[in-house]
Write a protein that holds these residues in place. Sequence first.
Motif, mmCIF file in Angstrom:
data_model
loop_
_atom_site.group_PDB
_atom_site.id
_atom_site.type_symbol
_atom_site.label_atom_id
_atom_site.label_comp_id
_atom_site.label_asym_id
_atom_site.label_seq_id
_atom_site.Cartn_x
_atom_site.Cartn_y
_atom_site.Cartn_z
ATOM 1 N N ALA A 213 -29.515 62.193 -59.890
ATOM 2 C CA ALA A 213 -30.651 61.678 -59.115
ATOM 3 C C ALA A 213 -30.256 61.353 -57.679
ATOM 4 C CB ALA A 213 -31.226 60.439 -59.787
ATOM 5 N N HIS A 214 -28.959 61.389 -57.355
ATOM 6 C CA HIS A 214 -28.488 61.076 -56.015
ATOM 7 C C HIS A 214 -28.513 62.326 -55.138
ATOM 8 C CE1 HIS A 214 -27.080 57.665 -58.337
ATOM 9 N NE2 HIS A 214 -26.759 57.026 -57.229
ATOM 10 N N ARG A 215 -28.597 62.124 -53.842
ATOM 11 C CA ARG A 215 -28.723 63.240 -52.919
ATOM 12 C C ARG A 215 -27.428 64.038 -52.791
ATOM 13 N NH1 ARG A 215 -32.555 63.030 -49.032
ATOM 14 N NH2 ARG A 215 -33.676 61.997 -50.719
ATOM 15 N N VAL A 216 -26.275 63.365 -52.870
ATOM 16 C CA VAL A 216 -24.986 64.002 -52.602
ATOM 17 C C VAL A 216 -23.958 63.501 -53.603
ATOM 18 C CG1 VAL A 216 -23.199 64.452 -50.860
ATOM 19 C CG2 VAL A 216 -25.534 63.955 -50.127
ATOM 20 N N TYR A 217 -22.986 64.369 -53.945
ATOM 21 C CA TYR A 217 -21.833 63.949 -54.744
ATOM 22 C C TYR A 217 -20.596 63.948 -53.852
ATOM 23 C CZ TYR A 217 -18.572 63.339 -58.564
ATOM 24 O OH TYR A 217 -17.615 62.815 -59.390
ATOM 25 N N VAL A 218 -19.841 62.846 -53.859
ATOM 26 C CA VAL A 218 -18.630 62.757 -53.049
ATOM 27 C C VAL A 218 -17.419 62.698 -53.980
ATOM 28 C CG1 VAL A 218 -18.716 60.218 -52.848
ATOM 29 C CG2 VAL A 218 -17.471 61.577 -51.140
ATOM 30 N N HIS A 219 -16.373 63.417 -53.599
ATOM 31 C CA HIS A 219 -15.156 63.528 -54.424
ATOM 32 C C HIS A 219 -13.975 63.083 -53.571
ATOM 33 C CE1 HIS A 219 -12.681 65.099 -57.667
ATOM 34 N NE2 HIS A 219 -12.004 65.843 -56.820
ATOM 35 N N THR A 220 -13.360 61.938 -53.932
ATOM 36 C CA THR A 220 -12.378 61.304 -53.051
ATOM 37 C C THR A 220 -10.921 61.342 -53.509
ATOM 38 O OG1 THR A 220 -12.763 59.141 -54.101
ATOM 39 C CG2 THR A 220 -14.100 59.695 -52.161
ATOM 40 N N PRO A 221 -10.560 61.818 -54.710
ATOM 41 C CA PRO A 221 -9.148 61.737 -55.121
ATOM 42 C C PRO A 221 -8.204 62.455 -54.157
ATOM 43 C CG PRO A 221 -10.524 62.192 -57.010
ATOM 44 C CD PRO A 221 -11.409 62.316 -55.806
ATOM 45 N N ARG A 222 -7.081 61.769 -53.873
ATOM 46 C CA ARG A 222 -6.050 62.357 -53.031
ATOM 47 C C ARG A 222 -5.082 63.216 -53.836
ATOM 48 N NH1 ARG A 222 -6.267 57.229 -50.382
ATOM 49 N NH2 ARG A 222 -6.343 57.383 -48.092
ATOM 50 N N TRP A 223 -4.731 62.747 -55.054
ATOM 51 C CA TRP A 223 -3.622 63.387 -55.758
ATOM 52 C C TRP A 223 -3.872 63.389 -57.267
ATOM 53 C CZ3 TRP A 223 -0.444 66.766 -54.127
ATOM 54 C CH2 TRP A 223 0.725 67.077 -54.836
ATOM 55 N N THR A 224 -4.907 64.091 -57.659
ATOM 56 C CA THR A 224 -5.172 64.295 -59.076
ATOM 57 C C THR A 224 -5.462 65.772 -59.294
ATOM 58 O OG1 THR A 224 -7.580 63.980 -58.930
ATOM 59 C CG2 THR A 224 -6.236 61.998 -59.240
ATOM 60 N N SER A 225 -5.400 66.180 -60.554
ATOM 61 C CA SER A 225 -5.859 67.524 -60.872
ATOM 62 C C SER A 225 -7.362 67.609 -60.637
ATOM 63 C CB SER A 225 -5.539 67.862 -62.329
ATOM 64 O OG SER A 225 -4.164 68.069 -62.500
ATOM 65 N N LEU A 226 -7.878 68.798 -60.743
ATOM 66 C CA LEU A 226 -9.306 69.006 -60.534
ATOM 67 C C LEU A 226 -10.104 68.189 -61.552
ATOM 68 C CD1 LEU A 226 -11.392 70.628 -58.930
ATOM 69 C CD2 LEU A 226 -11.205 72.407 -60.670
ATOM 70 N N GLY A 227 -10.878 67.211 -61.057
ATOM 71 C CA GLY A 227 -11.611 66.323 -61.954
ATOM 72 C C GLY A 227 -12.762 67.020 -62.655
ATOM 73 N N LEU A 228 -12.890 66.767 -63.965
ATOM 74 C CA LEU A 228 -14.007 67.348 -64.700
ATOM 75 C C LEU A 228 -15.334 66.773 -64.224
ATOM 76 C CD1 LEU A 228 -12.576 67.531 -68.331
ATOM 77 C CD2 LEU A 228 -12.606 69.271 -66.549
ATOM 78 N N SER A 229 -15.310 65.563 -63.667
ATOM 79 C CA SER A 229 -16.549 64.975 -63.147
ATOM 80 C C SER A 229 -17.078 65.786 -61.964
ATOM 81 C CB SER A 229 -16.317 63.525 -62.738
ATOM 82 O OG SER A 229 -15.272 63.421 -61.785
ATOM 83 N N LEU A 230 -16.178 66.316 -61.140
ATOM 84 C CA LEU A 230 -16.600 67.186 -60.043
ATOM 85 C C LEU A 230 -17.267 68.442 -60.585
ATOM 86 C CD1 LEU A 230 -16.680 68.146 -57.079
ATOM 87 C CD2 LEU A 230 -14.353 69.020 -57.400
ATOM 88 N N LEU A 231 -16.682 69.022 -61.627
ATOM 89 C CA LEU A 231 -17.264 70.231 -62.209
ATOM 90 C C LEU A 231 -18.622 69.937 -62.845
ATOM 91 C CD1 LEU A 231 -14.114 71.870 -63.835
ATOM 92 C CD2 LEU A 231 -15.086 72.215 -61.545
ATOM 93 N N GLU A 232 -18.768 68.752 -63.449
ATOM 94 C CA GLU A 232 -20.068 68.368 -64.004
ATOM 95 C C GLU A 232 -21.108 68.261 -62.893
ATOM 96 O OE1 GLU A 232 -18.797 65.753 -67.938
ATOM 97 O OE2 GLU A 232 -18.829 64.785 -65.962
ATOM 98 N N ALA A 233 -20.742 67.628 -61.779
ATOM 99 C CA ALA A 233 -21.680 67.501 -60.658
ATOM 100 C C ALA A 233 -22.084 68.871 -60.127
ATOM 101 C CB ALA A 233 -21.043 66.658 -59.555
ATOM 102 N N MET A 234 -21.116 69.783 -60.018
ATOM 103 C CA MET A 234 -21.425 71.121 -59.529
ATOM 104 C C MET A 234 -22.322 71.870 -60.511
ATOM 105 S SD MET A 234 -17.738 72.218 -57.866
ATOM 106 C CE MET A 234 -18.346 73.803 -57.241
ATOM 107 N N HIS A 235 -22.016 71.775 -61.806
ATOM 108 C CA HIS A 235 -22.861 72.424 -62.808
ATOM 109 C C HIS A 235 -24.302 71.906 -62.740
ATOM 110 C CE1 HIS A 235 -19.400 74.232 -64.939
ATOM 111 N NE2 HIS A 235 -20.296 74.945 -65.579
#
Length: 313
Positions: A213-235
Amino acid sequence: MWHVHGSWATSFVAGQHRYSIPAVPERGEWGRGLCGRSWPAAREVPFDRLCEREIDVVILQRPRELELFRAWTGREPGVDVPAVYVEHNTPRPSAADTRHPMADRDDIPIVHVTEFNQLMWDNGRAPTYLVRHGIPDPGYRYTGRSARTATMINEPVRRGRITGTDLLAPLSRKVPIDVYGMGTECLGSALGSTRVHGCGDLRSDDVLDAVAAHRVYVHTPRWTSLGLSLLEAMHMGMPVVALAVTEAPTTVPPDAGVLSNDVDVLADAIERFTADPDAAVAAGIRSRATAAERHGLHRFLQDWDNVLAEVIR
């Protein structure tokens, strides 16, 4: 396979195999069993009954699991039973010089979840495979009706700079940020910011609807593997604003959002998407198409079938 990373395991146990998940009486990190998850192909097995199971391959995810597998089954991983080691994380403490725990073994391949991790770990003489993340498609859910930014971070206060928690306040100076996940309830007060709001840990379907429901998704990790939460937001069809680090640059194409290591550039991008809903929708559609093509569940399971067949052979 131990139940370590629930979201990753949910994808993994969706394959065409039978999965034994160890359980210990205290249900701690070394045997939490199913933890109430609905995994039809998985069976919770008491640790002292594993020795009775026919095991074709063991999936290791932490060094201590080699010792536990020996003790609980009387068999040696990689010798008596084929084994693979899934490395979920970026190397620590050193980005380029950290030697992998399996680096001195050539009988247990390492499966990396991103090209970046495969490159940066010192894998030694261990064979390596790459199986990129794949997740069940949550469907297009984006509404963007809330002119606010969302992100999903578990335990952001404890993890601090690793997850870029310190960046949330400067990124929120133009548009407020809502943070979903475990340990987020006191996040605003911990940062001293009234523009960063911790929303707590919601059920999986509820949190996805709330985030979409939010306008934008922001992804801030500096040093982690590719977060599944980012992939969920993109999907779900969300435009992405992210740090240009680790695997994010190869995951988020230029027309799906904005990547930069300049916090001012990222804050401006959040403001632009918030002010232009049509641009946000267009970027989100590209975001979803990219995620579906590169990180779909079918491809993930096919890649794992190939790895398992090769290891057993």
